[in-house]
Scaffold this active site. Structure first.
Site, mmCIF file in Angstrom:
data_model
loop_
_atom_site.group_PDB
_atom_site.id
_atom_site.type_symbol
_atom_site.label_atom_id
_atom_site.label_comp_id
_atom_site.label_asym_id
_atom_site.label_seq_id
_atom_site.Cartn_x
_atom_site.Cartn_y
_atom_site.Cartn_z
ATOM 1 N N CYS A 69 -66.178 -82.341 -142.768
ATOM 2 C CA CYS A 69 -65.851 -80.886 -143.314
ATOM 3 C C CYS A 69 -67.075 -80.277 -144.246
ATOM 4 O O CYS A 69 -67.520 -79.335 -143.963
ATOM 5 C CB CYS A 69 -64.418 -80.897 -144.208
ATOM 6 S SG CYS A 69 -64.662 -82.272 -145.717
ATOM 7 N N HIS A 117 -65.601 -77.700 -151.714
ATOM 8 C CA HIS A 117 -66.232 -79.048 -151.344
ATOM 9 C C HIS A 117 -67.679 -79.134 -151.130
ATOM 10 O O HIS A 117 -68.213 -79.677 -150.029
ATOM 11 C CB HIS A 117 -65.364 -79.713 -150.119
ATOM 12 C CG HIS A 117 -65.249 -81.112 -150.107
ATOM 13 N ND1 HIS A 117 -65.000 -81.941 -149.063
ATOM 14 C CD2 HIS A 117 -65.429 -82.167 -151.076
ATOM 15 C CE1 HIS A 117 -64.982 -82.973 -149.285
ATOM 16 N NE2 HIS A 117 -65.588 -83.270 -150.429
#
Length: 405
Positions: free
Chosen positions: A84, A162
């Site tokens: 990710c 993130h």
């Protein structure tokens, strides 16, 4: 100059003086193009075969399937990484993750590392040196959000980030709004409230509320408050990353319809996908209600392949007897460089340009969204050299996309 020409010149001059003709200081300049709104929806860990419009017969995704009918569906769209954070960094910069140095999803750790390094040595049986990933997206990069903001857009980030906590958070990377302003790798504790976000985040929900419902509410507010100006919504969904849990009534719904012969038969994961689909429907519905859909570009993408493996912790913690999903006929899944780990669902709606219900096998990659969206918004890319390549010609039906990845 003959007599007739002189008379024409004097007549024009008198018309200007007496206000019959009002010269414009910018008469030679073209009218600036209208900036389209941009809504970028990024799913987390959603596999290439997880949607109805990509062939799933178990997962129910009516809203995303309807979105596919509005625009073009890509069959060979790829993430720049099977993980990710690296893919997210490529979306924000148009650069390969290896160039940025973020090659692992470790941007939530406390240690701030800005350059990728290699371990100094390895046992003789290991033929490569392991890379130690950077843990922050450096602010020296000119992000997609920063270019759009400088171009007159109101910018909002919603959901998972993130790529680093403050001062590497969305508010320091070109976004005017950041919700819930959280740097973790997934929803805190659970998808269904009560959540366990840190006290400083200040996010609480009603018992039973799904995190995507809350985030979609905030996207709705942002769109409504900026309906009269160009806006960029960066909705990076928490779904369908771990922890694997969902609304109980949805889990039971899918448990009742699971077919043991279907490689996709996990009711928890199917329920998670339905909540994702409902959030997408909420956002698109807001655009329709406000009459903004015809001047809004919508992108739907995923950051890496679906999780196609299963372990004891999944069974113990989530009650799952099967892997979350299957990426068949592709091989592998999240964390794998086989197609199942990098090929993604990708839908793009560009009103007036993309043909509704179309599909293309043009090869595109996550690095390519940066130059593509800027071209669609009539904005120039910044001075930094990009690895991404605009695929606007593909969307217009005049190009073939990349030759290689």
């Amino acid at each position: 100059m003959n007599t007739n020409t002189k008379l024409c010149v004097w007549s024009l001059a008198l018309a200007v003086v007496f206000g019959i003709i009002v010269p414009s200081a910018h008469a030679s300049e073209a009218k600036p193009p209208e900036r389209p709104n941009i809504v970028f929806i990024l799913a987390d860990d959603l596999g290439w075969a997880d949607l109805g419009c990509y062939g799933s017969t178990y997962h129910k995704t009516p809203n995303i399937d309807a979105l596919a009918k509005r625009g073009v569906r890509f069959t060979q769209a790829y993430a720049a990484s099977p993980l990710c954070s690296p893919t997210r960094s490529s979306l924000m910069t148009g650069l390969y993750p290896a160039r940025i140095g973020i090659t692992n999803p470790s941007c939530h750790v406390k240690e701030e590392i800005f350059e990728e390094t290699l371990v100094p040595s390895a046992p003789p049986t290991i033929k490569v040196l392991q890379a130690l990933s950077a843990t922050r997206l450096k602010r020296e990069y000119v992000t997609l959000a920063e270019v759009l903001k400088d171009g007159g857009y109101r910018t909002g980030h919603f959901g998972k980030w993130h790529l680093g906590a403050e001062p590497y958070d969305p508010l320091h990377q070109g976004f005017d709004v950041d919700f819930p302003h959280y740097s973790g790798p997934g929803p805190a504790g659970s998808y269904v409230a009560p959540w366990k976000f840190p006290r400083e985040v200040g996010l609480q929900g009603q018992t039973g509320e799904h995190i995507e419902e809350r985030v979609a509410d905030e996207v709705d507010k942002f769109i409504r408050s900026n309906r009269d100006r160009p806006f960029f919504v960066n909705y990076w969904c928490f779904s369908v990353h771990s922890p694997w849990n969902a609304k109980k009534e949805l889990v039971e719904k899918y448990r009742a319809s699971a077919d043991p012969r279907n490689p996709q038969r996990n009711p928890v994961y199917a329920a998670m996908i339905q909540s994702l689909d409902e959030a997408v429907g909420r956002v698109v519905g807001t655009l329709d209600e406000l009459g903004l859909a015809e001047r809004t570009i919508i992108v739907f993408f995923s950051d890496n392949g679906g999780v196609d493996w299963h372990d004891a912790a999944m069974k113990q913690n989530a009650g799952m007897d099967d892997p979350p999903t299957s990426n068949r006929p592709l091989r592998g899944g999240k964390a794998s460089l086989y197609e199942g780990g990098t090929r993604e669902p990708c839908l793009i709606v560009w009103p007036g340009v993309t043909r509704p219900g179309a599909s293309t096998d043009a090869i595109v990659q996550s690095t390519d969204f940066y130059p593509t969206l800027l071209e669609m918004a009539h904005l120039r890319t910044p001075g930094q050299k990009l690895d991404g390549v605009s695929f606007v010609p593909v969307l217009k039906g005049t190009g073939k996309g990349r030759d290689t990845l």
